[in-house]
Structure formats: C-alpha cells, structure tokens
Design a protein around this motif. Structure first.
Motif, PDB file in Angstrom:
ATOM      1  N   PRO A 127       0.912  -1.271  -0.063  1.00  0.00           N
ATOM      2  CA  PRO A 127       0.030  -0.136   0.197  1.00  0.00           C
ATOM      3  C   PRO A 127       0.799   1.245   0.002  1.00  0.00           C
ATOM      4  O   PRO A 127       2.117   1.426   0.780  1.00  0.00           O
ATOM      5  CB  PRO A 127      -0.608  -0.243   1.272  1.00  0.00           C
ATOM      6  CG  PRO A 127      -0.111  -1.129   2.098  1.00  0.00           C
ATOM      7  CD  PRO A 127       0.543  -2.052   1.390  1.00  0.00           C
ATOM      8  N   ALA A 128       0.515   2.236  -0.831  1.00  0.00           N
ATOM      9  CA  ALA A 128       1.228   3.450  -1.186  1.00  0.00           C
ATOM     10  C   ALA A 128       1.249   4.332   0.317  1.00  0.00           C
ATOM     11  O   ALA A 128       2.326   4.962   0.304  1.00  0.00           O
ATOM     12  CB  ALA A 128       0.867   4.303  -2.352  1.00  0.00           C
ATOM     13  N   GLY A 129       0.165   4.144   1.171  1.00  0.00           N
ATOM     14  CA  GLY A 129       0.128   5.102   2.111  1.00  0.00           C
ATOM     15  C   GLY A 129       1.469   4.755   3.409  1.00  0.00           C
ATOM     16  O   GLY A 129       1.480   5.240   4.385  1.00  0.00           O
ATOM     17  N   GLY A 130       1.847   3.389   3.058  1.00  0.00           N
ATOM     18  CA  GLY A 130       3.017   2.988   4.186  1.00  0.00           C
ATOM     19  C   GLY A 130       2.319   2.396   5.415  1.00  0.00           C
ATOM     20  O   GLY A 130       2.741   2.852   6.446  1.00  0.00           O
ATOM     21  N   TYR A 131       1.435   1.787   5.340  1.00  0.00           N
ATOM     22  CA  TYR A 131       0.879   1.059   6.602  1.00  0.00           C
ATOM     23  C   TYR A 131       1.320  -0.373   6.474  1.00  0.00           C
ATOM     24  O   TYR A 131       1.205  -1.006   5.519  1.00  0.00           O
ATOM     25  CB  TYR A 131      -0.782   0.869   6.407  1.00  0.00           C
ATOM     26  CG  TYR A 131      -1.460   0.264   7.548  1.00  0.00           C
ATOM     27  CD1 TYR A 131      -1.927   0.987   8.644  1.00  0.00           C
ATOM     28  CD2 TYR A 131      -1.786  -1.263   7.504  1.00  0.00           C
ATOM     29  CE1 TYR A 131      -2.262   0.115   9.762  1.00  0.00           C
ATOM     30  CE2 TYR A 131      -2.205  -1.793   8.457  1.00  0.00           C
ATOM     31  CZ  TYR A 131      -2.520  -1.051   9.697  1.00  0.00           C
ATOM     32  OH  TYR A 131      -2.890  -1.813  10.728  1.00  0.00           O
ATOM     33  N   ALA A 132       1.846  -0.769   7.747  1.00  0.00           N
ATOM     34  CA  ALA A 132       2.325  -2.063   8.186  1.00  0.00           C
ATOM     35  C   ALA A 132       1.384  -3.068   8.501  1.00  0.00           C
ATOM     36  O   ALA A 132       0.693  -2.749   9.540  1.00  0.00           O
ATOM     37  CB  ALA A 132       3.503  -2.110   9.104  1.00  0.00           C
ATOM     38  N   GLY A 141       7.476   5.313   6.153  1.00  0.00           N
ATOM     39  CA  GLY A 141       6.748   4.573   5.346  1.00  0.00           C
ATOM     40  C   GLY A 141       7.468   3.571   4.333  1.00  0.00           C
ATOM     41  O   GLY A 141       6.913   2.670   3.996  1.00  0.00           O
ATOM     42  N   TRP A 142       8.817   4.079   4.014  1.00  0.00           N
ATOM     43  CA  TRP A 142       9.564   3.166   3.376  1.00  0.00           C
ATOM     44  C   TRP A 142       9.635   1.642   4.251  1.00  0.00           C
ATOM     45  O   TRP A 142       9.663   0.496   3.572  1.00  0.00           O
ATOM     46  CB  TRP A 142      10.946   3.589   2.926  1.00  0.00           C
ATOM     47  CG  TRP A 142      11.774   2.558   2.230  1.00  0.00           C
ATOM     48  CD1 TRP A 142      11.986   2.985   0.755  1.00  0.00           C
ATOM     49  CD2 TRP A 142      12.754   1.564   2.523  1.00  0.00           C
ATOM     50  NE1 TRP A 142      12.617   1.835   0.332  1.00  0.00           N
ATOM     51  CE2 TRP A 142      12.984   1.152   1.430  1.00  0.00           C
ATOM     52  CE3 TRP A 142      13.087   0.945   3.593  1.00  0.00           C
ATOM     53  CZ2 TRP A 142      14.104   0.077   1.342  1.00  0.00           C
ATOM     54  CZ3 TRP A 142      13.806   0.150   3.948  1.00  0.00           C
ATOM     55  CH2 TRP A 142      14.377  -0.681   2.555  1.00  0.00           C
ATOM     56  N   LEU A 143       9.993   1.701   5.372  1.00  0.00           N
ATOM     57  CA  LEU A 143      10.000   0.564   6.098  1.00  0.00           C
ATOM     58  C   LEU A 143       8.765  -0.129   6.174  1.00  0.00           C
ATOM     59  O   LEU A 143       8.950  -1.556   6.228  1.00  0.00           O
ATOM     60  CB  LEU A 143      10.614   1.028   7.402  1.00  0.00           C
ATOM     61  CG  LEU A 143      11.742   1.361   7.847  1.00  0.00           C
ATOM     62  CD1 LEU A 143      12.060   2.008   9.012  1.00  0.00           C
ATOM     63  CD2 LEU A 143      12.926   0.306   7.433  1.00  0.00           C
ATOM     64  N   ALA A 144       7.757   0.396   6.264  1.00  0.00           N
ATOM     65  CA  ALA A 144       6.299  -0.320   6.403  1.00  0.00           C
ATOM     66  C   ALA A 144       6.094  -1.168   4.793  1.00  0.00           C
ATOM     67  O   ALA A 144       5.679  -2.207   4.885  1.00  0.00           O
ATOM     68  CB  ALA A 144       5.093   0.586   6.357  1.00  0.00           C
ATOM     69  N   ARG A 145       6.409  -0.203   3.679  1.00  0.00           N
ATOM     70  CA  ARG A 145       5.993  -0.859   2.486  1.00  0.00           C
ATOM     71  C   ARG A 145       7.059  -2.085   2.342  1.00  0.00           C
ATOM     72  O   ARG A 145       6.924  -3.239   1.938  1.00  0.00           O
ATOM     73  CB  ARG A 145       6.474  -0.050   1.292  1.00  0.00           C
ATOM     74  CG  ARG A 145       5.561   1.215   1.117  1.00  0.00           C
ATOM     75  CD  ARG A 145       5.658   2.174  -0.044  1.00  0.00           C
ATOM     76  NE  ARG A 145       6.612   2.864  -0.084  1.00  0.00           N
ATOM     77  CZ  ARG A 145       6.800   4.095   0.539  1.00  0.00           C
ATOM     78  NH1 ARG A 145       5.664   4.504   1.205  1.00  0.00           N
ATOM     79  NH2 ARG A 145       7.948   4.613   0.583  1.00  0.00           N
ATOM     80  N   ARG A 146       8.360  -1.875   2.910  1.00  0.00           N
ATOM     81  CA  ARG A 146       9.379  -3.093   2.830  1.00  0.00           C
ATOM     82  C   ARG A 146       8.576  -4.280   3.642  1.00  0.00           C
ATOM     83  O   ARG A 146       8.738  -5.396   3.056  1.00  0.00           O
ATOM     84  CB  ARG A 146      10.570  -2.561   3.203  1.00  0.00           C
ATOM     85  CG  ARG A 146      11.815  -3.964   2.954  1.00  0.00           C
ATOM     86  CD  ARG A 146      12.935  -3.634   3.987  1.00  0.00           C
ATOM     87  NE  ARG A 146      13.942  -4.840   3.437  1.00  0.00           N
ATOM     88  CZ  ARG A 146      13.886  -5.819   4.114  1.00  0.00           C
ATOM     89  NH1 ARG A 146      13.147  -6.046   5.186  1.00  0.00           N
ATOM     90  NH2 ARG A 146      14.970  -6.790   4.036  1.00  0.00           N
ATOM     91  N   HIS A 147       8.090  -3.934   4.807  1.00  0.00           N
ATOM     92  CA  HIS A 147       7.598  -5.007   5.539  1.00  0.00           C
ATOM     93  C   HIS A 147       6.405  -5.852   4.747  1.00  0.00           C
ATOM     94  O   HIS A 147       6.392  -7.051   4.851  1.00  0.00           O
ATOM     95  CB  HIS A 147       7.121  -4.300   7.008  1.00  0.00           C
ATOM     96  CG  HIS A 147       6.235  -5.124   7.659  1.00  0.00           C
ATOM     97  ND1 HIS A 147       6.415  -6.231   8.371  1.00  0.00           N
ATOM     98  CD2 HIS A 147       4.755  -5.144   7.531  1.00  0.00           C
ATOM     99  CE1 HIS A 147       5.308  -6.929   9.110  1.00  0.00           C
ATOM    100  NE2 HIS A 147       4.339  -6.320   8.734  1.00  0.00           N
ATOM    101  N   ASP A 148       5.673  -5.070   4.490  1.00  0.00           N
ATOM    102  CA  ASP A 148       4.545  -5.562   3.535  1.00  0.00           C
ATOM    103  C   ASP A 148       4.814  -6.513   2.246  1.00  0.00           C
ATOM    104  O   ASP A 148       4.499  -7.627   1.965  1.00  0.00           O
ATOM    105  CB  ASP A 148       3.528  -4.484   3.210  1.00  0.00           C
ATOM    106  CG  ASP A 148       2.808  -3.739   4.389  1.00  0.00           C
ATOM    107  OD1 ASP A 148       2.666  -4.398   5.529  1.00  0.00           O
ATOM    108  OD2 ASP A 148       2.335  -2.746   4.059  1.00  0.00           O
ATOM    109  N   LEU A 149       5.772  -5.933   1.513  1.00  0.00           N
ATOM    110  CA  LEU A 149       6.456  -6.640   0.526  1.00  0.00           C
ATOM    111  C   LEU A 149       7.149  -7.743   0.696  1.00  0.00           C
ATOM    112  O   LEU A 149       6.835  -9.058   0.195  1.00  0.00           O
ATOM    113  CB  LEU A 149       7.283  -5.614  -0.405  1.00  0.00           C
ATOM    114  CG  LEU A 149       7.825  -6.274  -1.511  1.00  0.00           C
ATOM    115  CD1 LEU A 149       6.808  -6.787  -2.631  1.00  0.00           C
ATOM    116  CD2 LEU A 149       8.914  -5.417  -2.229  1.00  0.00           C
ATOM    117  N   GLN A 150       7.863  -7.893   1.792  1.00  0.00           N
ATOM    118  CA  GLN A 150       8.591  -8.875   2.305  1.00  0.00           C
ATOM    119  C   GLN A 150       7.522 -10.051   2.654  1.00  0.00           C
ATOM    120  O   GLN A 150       7.670 -11.228   2.409  1.00  0.00           O
ATOM    121  CB  GLN A 150       9.504  -8.796   3.447  1.00  0.00           C
ATOM    122  CG  GLN A 150      10.498  -9.846   3.803  1.00  0.00           C
ATOM    123  CD  GLN A 150      11.243  -9.569   4.798  1.00  0.00           C
ATOM    124  OE1 GLN A 150      11.152  -9.079   5.955  1.00  0.00           O
ATOM    125  NE2 GLN A 150      12.600  -9.880   4.727  1.00  0.00           N
ATOM    126  N   ALA A 151       6.630  -9.726   3.515  1.00  0.00           N
ATOM    127  CA  ALA A 151       5.533 -10.620   4.082  1.00  0.00           C
ATOM    128  C   ALA A 151       4.576 -11.381   2.798  1.00  0.00           C
ATOM    129  O   ALA A 151       4.316 -12.357   2.820  1.00  0.00           O
ATOM    130  CB  ALA A 151       4.755 -10.054   5.151  1.00  0.00           C
TER     131      ALA A 151
END
Length: 320
Positions: free
Chosen positions: A224-229, A278-288
């Motif tokens: 998600p673009a908004g950066g929600y983990a 926000g970048w860290l949240a996107r990385r978390h989501d992509l990895q999961a």
C-alpha cells in the motif's frame, strides 16, 4: 390536430418547455439524491430484525443456524443484512455474518435470494460507511456469495464479470487499514476483499482477462502506497488470492517475474531506505507478501502455480 409545442424565450434563443424541465431536473438532482438517501435510511429495517432478539439469535447460533422453515430462514437472511454495520461485534460478526455464511456454505439459499442479497450488498458498498464497519462485512458476505456460484453455478457470465469488476474495485479502493478493535471487533477490509477475489479466482468460469484483473487488484494492496504495516494476516490472504489466480495459468514464468519486479519497484525512492517509516512499512508488507506467495507456491504441485517461484524468489533476494 396535434397541439403546437410552444417555446420559451431566453437570451440568445428559445428553449422548449421539455428542455427547460430537463434542465431543472438536472439542477435538482443533488437534492433529489439526498432525499432518496434519507428515504432509504428511513426504510432500513431494525437490527435485530423484527421478531428476533440478541438472545433468540444466540439460540439459533447454538443450534447451528438450522431452521425448519425455509421461508422464515430466507426472511431472516434479508433482515440480517441490516446488522452488518452494527458496532456490536457479537451481533455483526458472530450472529449476522456467521448465519449468512453458514447458509451459503450449506447451499440452502436459492439463486433468486442470493441475487437479492448480492444486489443489496452492492448498494451498501456504494453508500457512506462512517464507522468503517459495513463495507468490510459486505465484502465478507459477497465473498461467500461468490463461493456459492463456484460450488453450483447460478450467475450469468455478465453477472460474474460484473462481480469481478466490483470486487477488484473494492479491494483497490480500501484506505481503512484497521484490523481488530477491542471494542468494535474486526474491520479487516483488505483481508475480506482478498477473500472475495480468492473465491472468484477459484471459479473455472472466469476467463484469463478476468483473472488478470484480479491479479492487478491484489498488487495494488500488496504494497500500500500509504505506508501502513500489515499486522493482521493481510499479506497471507492477498497471497492466497494470487495463488488461486496463478493456479489457473493466468501468467507464465516470465510474466510472473516481470510482475514481481514491478511490484518491488513500489518500495519507492531508494534514498529513503532504512531512513523513512513509510518505506520501512512498505518493505515489511512486500517481504511478508513475497514470503507467503513463495511458501504457498513451493507447496504446490501444479506447474502453473509453481511458475511464480522464480519471480517471487528473485524479488525476495533483491530486497534491500
């Protein structure tokens, strides 16, 4: 003899009365829509439905939602739709949604009733949802309705195509990422939207174009673009929907590799890496998401599902 139509003068020309009336109707339309919305709210039924209480619904739950009268069950099914926006999670989730889901999984609701339920839920998704409760609940039940059509087809191709568009649009539109609330229970819009798409993707009647539409909708919320983990199983539910589409051969290995590479690009500016929430949240989501896809595909035996493995693995290995 036919009566001559008169014209009303205005600056720069004349306007026929019927044209003037149409213009007035257009100007009045916002007020009309507001009045209709108020009327619809006024006509909405009570929750619990008339003749029922929380206690009697709990008794029905304890009886496995079994009812001797099909007519009474069908009337209750329609009435329970009004409970899908209730703030009380026991009433909304454990009683109303659970009853509807149980009847659909048992296959006891006739197609005409399923159509009525579906269309009312479509309308619910078009109306305001101030508390953010009704839309996810509606998506949950629409997923169950999609499952009935997969188990025993009753929708026409046009109805099925319309549902694919609505389900995809719903998932892409979610901006309320709340999951569990200790007072109001689950919202879970992403997970229920993913489940709805997974039910559709399992349906052998869907064509390649429709499956592709589902895949793109999943990709829109995987990162998600908004950066929600995500913390409430959303990546796993999105991955399951993707794997259902993959099983149908919607892309080949090269196509999946390109898709995962494009998805990884949604991390955004590399200069933000490890320095931006926000970048860290996107990385978390992509990895999961990638991990869930990889594990699910690795356990599969069919070549179509396993075709996602190289692209998912490459995207995981390329993660910063």
């Amino acid at each position: 003899m036919p009566k001559k139509r008169t014209k009303t003068k205005r600056a720069g020309g004349t306007v026929a009365p019927d044209q003037r009336a149409a213009a007035l109707r257009r100007r009045a339309r916002p007020w009309l829509l507001a009045l209709l919305a108020c009327a619809a709210q006024a006509q909405a039924g009570p929750c619990p439905p008339a003749g029922w209480s929380g206690d009697s619904l709990q008794a029905l739950q304890q009886a496995g939602f079994r009812m001797e009268s099909a007519a009474a069950r069908d009337a209750l099914a329609l009435g329970l739709l009004e409970c899908l926006g209730e703030p009380d999670p026991a009433l909304r989730e454990d009683l109303a949604a659970a009853a509807l889901a149980a009847w659909m999984r048992e296959g006891v609701l006739a197609p005409d009733l399923l159509r009525t339920l579906r269309d009312r839920l479509y309308r619910a998704l078009e109306q305001e949802d101030r508390d953010g409760l009704r839309w996810p609940a509606a998506a949950r039940i629409l997923g169950e309705i999609a499952g009935t059509d997969r188990a025993s087809p009753w929708m026409s191709p046009a109805e099925r195509a319309a549902m694919v568009l609505r389900a995809s649009a719903y998932l892409q539109s979610v901006r309320d990422y709340r999951g569990f609330d200790p007072v109001q229970g689950w919202r879970h819009g992403i997970a229920h939207g993913a489940d709805w798409l997974a039910q559709l993707a399992r349906n052998p009647a869907l064509d390649r174009h429709q499956l592709g539409r589902i895949v793109e909708a999943i990709g829109s919320q995987a990162v998600p673009a908004g950066g929600y983990a995500y913390v409430s199983d959303e990546p796993q539910r999105l991955a399951e929907a993707l794997l259902q589409a993959a099983r149908r051969g919607v892309r080949d290995e090269a196509g999946w590799s390109a898709w995962f590479a494009a998805l990884a690009a949604r991390l955004g500016d590399g200069d933000l890496a490890w320095r931006d929430a926000g970048w860290l949240a996107r990385r978390h989501d992509l990895q999961a998401f990638l991990q869930a896809v990889y594990v699910g595909a690795d356990q599969a035996r069919d070549p179509a599902t396993r075709a996602v493995l190289p692209g998912a693995r490459a995207a995981l290995e390329a993660l910063p």
